[in-house]
Design a protein around this motif. Structure first.
Motif, PDB file in Angstrom:
ATOM      1  N   PRO A   1      63.633  55.112  18.042  1.00  0.00           N
ATOM      2  CA  PRO A   1      62.849  55.569  16.878  1.00  0.00           C
ATOM      3  C   PRO A   1      62.188  56.929  17.094  1.00  0.00           C
ATOM      4  CG  PRO A   1      62.358  53.265  17.387  1.00  0.00           C
ATOM      5  CD  PRO A   1      63.165  53.799  18.521  1.00  0.00           C
ATOM      6  N   ILE A   2      61.681  57.153  18.303  1.00  0.00           N
ATOM      7  CA  ILE A   2      61.007  58.424  18.583  1.00  0.00           C
ATOM      8  C   ILE A   2      62.020  59.562  18.623  1.00  0.00           C
ATOM      9  CG2 ILE A   2      59.540  59.676  20.197  1.00  0.00           C
ATOM     10  CD1 ILE A   2      58.445  57.002  21.152  1.00  0.00           C
TER      11      ILE A   2
ATOM     12  N   ALA B   1      57.516  69.240  11.217  1.00  0.00           N
ATOM     13  CA  ALA B   1      58.218  68.001  11.599  1.00  0.00           C
ATOM     14  C   ALA B   1      57.249  66.900  12.013  1.00  0.00           C
ATOM     15  CB  ALA B   1      59.180  68.293  12.749  1.00  0.00           C
ATOM     16  N   ALA B   2      55.951  67.211  12.054  1.00  0.00           N
ATOM     17  CA  ALA B   2      54.967  66.265  12.589  1.00  0.00           C
ATOM     18  C   ALA B   2      54.963  64.935  11.858  1.00  0.00           C
ATOM     19  CB  ALA B   2      53.570  66.891  12.541  1.00  0.00           C
ATOM     20  N   SER B   3      55.120  64.951  10.542  1.00  0.00           N
ATOM     21  CA  SER B   3      55.080  63.710   9.760  1.00  0.00           C
ATOM     22  C   SER B   3      56.178  62.755  10.195  1.00  0.00           C
ATOM     23  CB  SER B   3      55.210  64.027   8.272  1.00  0.00           C
ATOM     24  OG  SER B   3      55.135  62.846   7.500  1.00  0.00           O
ATOM     25  N   SER B   4      57.384  63.270  10.322  1.00  0.00           N
ATOM     26  CA  SER B   4      58.518  62.437  10.746  1.00  0.00           C
ATOM     27  C   SER B   4      58.352  61.968  12.189  1.00  0.00           C
ATOM     28  CB  SER B   4      59.821  63.227  10.616  1.00  0.00           C
ATOM     29  OG  SER B   4      60.914  62.487  11.099  1.00  0.00           O
ATOM     30  N   MET B   5      57.870  62.844  13.053  1.00  0.00           N
ATOM     31  CA  MET B   5      57.693  62.493  14.463  1.00  0.00           C
ATOM     32  C   MET B   5      56.650  61.395  14.636  1.00  0.00           C
ATOM     33  SD  MET B   5      57.875  66.369  16.048  1.00  0.00           S
ATOM     34  CE  MET B   5      57.494  65.869  17.722  1.00  0.00           C
ATOM     35  N   ILE B   6      55.531  61.526  13.935  1.00  0.00           N
ATOM     36  CA  ILE B   6      54.470  60.518  14.032  1.00  0.00           C
ATOM     37  C   ILE B   6      54.961  59.177  13.498  1.00  0.00           C
ATOM     38  CG2 ILE B   6      52.171  59.863  13.198  1.00  0.00           C
ATOM     39  CD1 ILE B   6      51.488  62.871  13.205  1.00  0.00           C
ATOM     40  N   ALA B   7      55.770  59.225  12.429  1.00  0.00           N
ATOM     41  CA  ALA B   7      56.330  57.981  11.879  1.00  0.00           C
ATOM     42  C   ALA B   7      57.207  57.276  12.914  1.00  0.00           C
ATOM     43  CB  ALA B   7      57.128  58.279  10.619  1.00  0.00           C
ATOM     44  N   GLY B   8      57.986  58.043  13.659  1.00  0.00           N
ATOM     45  CA  GLY B   8      58.824  57.453  14.700  1.00  0.00           C
ATOM     46  C   GLY B   8      58.010  56.859  15.830  1.00  0.00           C
ATOM     47  N   ILE B   9      56.967  57.571  16.244  1.00  0.00           N
ATOM     48  CA  ILE B   9      56.094  57.078  17.313  1.00  0.00           C
ATOM     49  C   ILE B   9      55.384  55.806  16.855  1.00  0.00           C
ATOM     50  CG2 ILE B   9      54.058  57.605  18.707  1.00  0.00           C
ATOM     51  CD1 ILE B   9      54.930  60.594  18.481  1.00  0.00           C
ATOM     52  N   ARG B  10      54.909  55.817  15.606  1.00  0.00           N
ATOM     53  CA  ARG B  10      54.218  54.644  15.059  1.00  0.00           C
ATOM     54  C   ARG B  10      55.144  53.425  15.035  1.00  0.00           C
ATOM     55  NH1 ARG B  10      53.402  56.181   9.932  1.00  0.00           N
ATOM     56  NH2 ARG B  10      54.891  54.745   9.014  1.00  0.00           N
TER      57      ARG B  10
ATOM     58  N   SER C   1      54.145  55.285  26.338  1.00  0.00           N
ATOM     59  CA  SER C   1      53.861  56.631  26.848  1.00  0.00           C
ATOM     60  C   SER C   1      55.087  57.228  27.524  1.00  0.00           C
ATOM     61  CB  SER C   1      52.688  56.591  27.830  1.00  0.00           C
ATOM     62  OG  SER C   1      51.507  56.157  27.190  1.00  0.00           O
ATOM     63  N   LEU C   2      55.782  56.419  28.325  1.00  0.00           N
ATOM     64  CA  LEU C   2      56.999  56.902  28.983  1.00  0.00           C
ATOM     65  C   LEU C   2      58.072  57.264  27.957  1.00  0.00           C
ATOM     66  CD1 LEU C   2      57.246  54.381  31.973  1.00  0.00           C
ATOM     67  CD2 LEU C   2      56.641  56.802  32.086  1.00  0.00           C
ATOM     68  N   ALA C   3      58.208  56.442  26.920  1.00  0.00           N
ATOM     69  CA  ALA C   3      59.187  56.729  25.869  1.00  0.00           C
ATOM     70  C   ALA C   3      58.823  58.011  25.135  1.00  0.00           C
ATOM     71  CB  ALA C   3      59.261  55.555  24.892  1.00  0.00           C
ATOM     72  N   LEU C   4      57.531  58.192  24.868  1.00  0.00           N
ATOM     73  CA  LEU C   4      57.057  59.392  24.178  1.00  0.00           C
ATOM     74  C   LEU C   4      57.330  60.636  25.015  1.00  0.00           C
ATOM     75  CD1 LEU C   4      55.442  60.602  21.804  1.00  0.00           C
ATOM     76  CD2 LEU C   4      53.365  60.158  23.107  1.00  0.00           C
ATOM     77  N   LEU C   5      57.015  60.562  26.306  1.00  0.00           N
ATOM     78  CA  LEU C   5      57.195  61.708  27.190  1.00  0.00           C
ATOM     79  C   LEU C   5      58.667  62.033  27.420  1.00  0.00           C
ATOM     80  CD1 LEU C   5      54.422  60.920  29.838  1.00  0.00           C
ATOM     81  CD2 LEU C   5      54.391  62.736  28.116  1.00  0.00           C
ATOM     82  N   THR C   6      59.539  61.058  27.189  1.00  0.00           N
ATOM     83  CA  THR C   6      60.975  61.280  27.351  1.00  0.00           C
ATOM     84  C   THR C   6      61.634  61.716  26.051  1.00  0.00           C
ATOM     85  OG1 THR C   6      61.064  59.557  29.060  1.00  0.00           O
ATOM     86  CG2 THR C   6      63.158  60.231  28.082  1.00  0.00           C
ATOM     87  N   ALA C   7      61.362  60.976  24.967  1.00  0.00           N
ATOM     88  CA  ALA C   7      62.107  61.165  23.719  1.00  0.00           C
ATOM     89  C   ALA C   7      61.714  62.424  22.964  1.00  0.00           C
ATOM     90  CB  ALA C   7      61.929  59.932  22.823  1.00  0.00           C
ATOM     91  N   VAL C   8      60.427  62.780  22.947  1.00  0.00           N
ATOM     92  CA  VAL C   8      60.017  63.975  22.201  1.00  0.00           C
ATOM     93  C   VAL C   8      60.605  65.248  22.825  1.00  0.00           C
ATOM     94  CG1 VAL C   8      58.052  65.414  21.522  1.00  0.00           C
ATOM     95  CG2 VAL C   8      57.960  62.944  21.185  1.00  0.00           C
ATOM     96  N   PRO C   9      60.447  65.490  24.138  1.00  0.00           N
ATOM     97  CA  PRO C   9      61.090  66.679  24.721  1.00  0.00           C
ATOM     98  C   PRO C   9      62.607  66.667  24.557  1.00  0.00           C
ATOM     99  CG  PRO C   9      59.441  65.796  26.223  1.00  0.00           C
ATOM    100  CD  PRO C   9      59.618  64.782  25.140  1.00  0.00           C
ATOM    101  N   ALA C  10      63.213  65.460  24.685  1.00  0.00           N
ATOM    102  CA  ALA C  10      64.671  65.375  24.517  1.00  0.00           C
ATOM    103  C   ALA C  10      65.066  65.726  23.087  1.00  0.00           C
ATOM    104  CB  ALA C  10      65.155  63.965  24.868  1.00  0.00           C
ATOM    105  N   GLY C  11      64.285  65.243  22.115  1.00  0.00           N
ATOM    106  CA  GLY C  11      64.576  65.554  20.718  1.00  0.00           C
ATOM    107  C   GLY C  11      64.456  67.037  20.429  1.00  0.00           C
ATOM    108  N   ILE C  12      63.441  67.670  21.006  1.00  0.00           N
ATOM    109  CA  ILE C  12      63.264  69.120  20.827  1.00  0.00           C
ATOM    110  C   ILE C  12      64.439  69.872  21.464  1.00  0.00           C
ATOM    111  CG2 ILE C  12      61.849  71.105  21.463  1.00  0.00           C
ATOM    112  CD1 ILE C  12      59.399  69.231  21.307  1.00  0.00           C
ATOM    113  N   LEU C  13      64.784  69.474  22.671  1.00  0.00           N
ATOM    114  CA  LEU C  13      65.865  70.145  23.398  1.00  0.00           C
ATOM    115  C   LEU C  13      67.195  70.020  22.649  1.00  0.00           C
ATOM    116  CD1 LEU C  13      66.198  71.657  26.124  1.00  0.00           C
ATOM    117  CD2 LEU C  13      66.992  69.499  27.095  1.00  0.00           C
ATOM    118  N   LEU C  14      67.457  68.842  22.081  1.00  0.00           N
ATOM    119  CA  LEU C  14      68.735  68.595  21.416  1.00  0.00           C
ATOM    120  C   LEU C  14      68.853  69.280  20.060  1.00  0.00           C
ATOM    121  CD1 LEU C  14      69.176  64.814  22.306  1.00  0.00           C
ATOM    122  CD2 LEU C  14      70.461  66.739  23.242  1.00  0.00           C
TER     123      LEU C  14
END
Length: 249
Positions: free
Chosen positions: A124-125, A163-172, A58-71
């Motif tokens: 991965p995320i 982008a949801a397909s790629s994002m979910i694959a990374g989270i998985r 959960s911490l990785a998800l909350l960090t990596a997804v916003p960071a990926g969007i921002l970058l």
């Protein structure tokens, strides 16, 4: 039916034959004795295992997804290589070494295990979030902008769904890796099903080893399949068809 389909079916049948044979052997040799004889201890170890996976993921998800969007935003694209390479460094370091480093900061216990697995889950995320957003057709974004959508509306209505397909694959991928790696938390006092796995290794006792390792494997496979089903609901049908067509060409 072509030769590739035949080979695929043969591989699937062979796989299930091996799985059935393995479970028949373990059950007939009473390899799950620890689970049956100590259900409360098993529930405690499983609960701790899930706790570590849930918090760190959960911490990785909350960090990596916003960071990926921002970058992927124009103002921050130039910093992408810094963050990706930093996350990549955490992935290239062996998991045991990360656990040891985390233990050096936080001592023995669950906190060190959560920190180590959080670091191990970031790449991965983050990578899949960036890759998914970069793969969005610029023409689709231009068309949305031409319709008067704001950048925020384009992000949530165009970019993220595509982008949801790629994002979910990374989270998985991150969570499945986490489930397996959490077994190593035992080495720094984090608990989890690794307690039985390493006890079985140390005592040469297969009942401990199988009672710990098989639930970890089943848990990882179950989570993987759940995310595949989730992908069907979260990724629009039209986008899934377009991605399959693009992959086939």
């Amino acid at each position: 039916m072509n030769s590739k389909a035949v080979i695929a079916w043969i591989v699937k049948i062979a796989f299930w034959v091996v799985i059935i044979a393995f479970f028949w052997w373990t059950i007939s040799n009473n390899m799950y004795a620890q689970i049956l004889e100590n259900p409360e201890q098993f529930a405690g170890l499983l609960g701790r295992h899930l706790q570590i996976v849930l918090i760190s993921s959960s911490l990785a998800l909350l960090t990596a997804v916003p960071a990926g969007i921002l970058l992927t935003r124009p103002k921050f694209k130039k910093y992408e290589w810094i963050f990706v390479n930093t996350a990549n460094l955490g992935q290239t370091i062996p998991s045991i070494a990360i656990l040891a480093l985390a233990m050096g900061f936080l001592g023995i216990g669950i906190q060190a295990a959560i920190l180590a697995l959080y670091v191990y889950s970031l790449l991965p995320i983050l990578q899949n979030t960036i890759a998914g957003l970069k793969s969005v057709d610029p023409a689709a974004k231009d068309a949305a902008a031409g319709m008067g959508m704001t950048p925020t509306q384009i992000l949530f209505k165009i970019e993220l769904p595509m982008a949801a397909s790629s994002m979910i694959a990374g989270i998985r991928t991150a969570i499945v890796l986490n489930i397996g790696t959490t077994a190593l938390a035992y080495l720094i006092g984090g608990g989890g099903l690794g307690v039985w796995i390493f006890t079985g290794i140390q005592l040469f006792d297969n009942t401990y080893l199988i009672s710990g390792a098989v639930p970890v494997t089943i848990l990882a496979i179950t989570v993987d399949q759940l995310f595949r089903v989730m992908q069907l609901f979260l990724v629009p049908k039209g986008i899934r068809k377009a991605q399959k067509a693009a992959a086939a060409t």
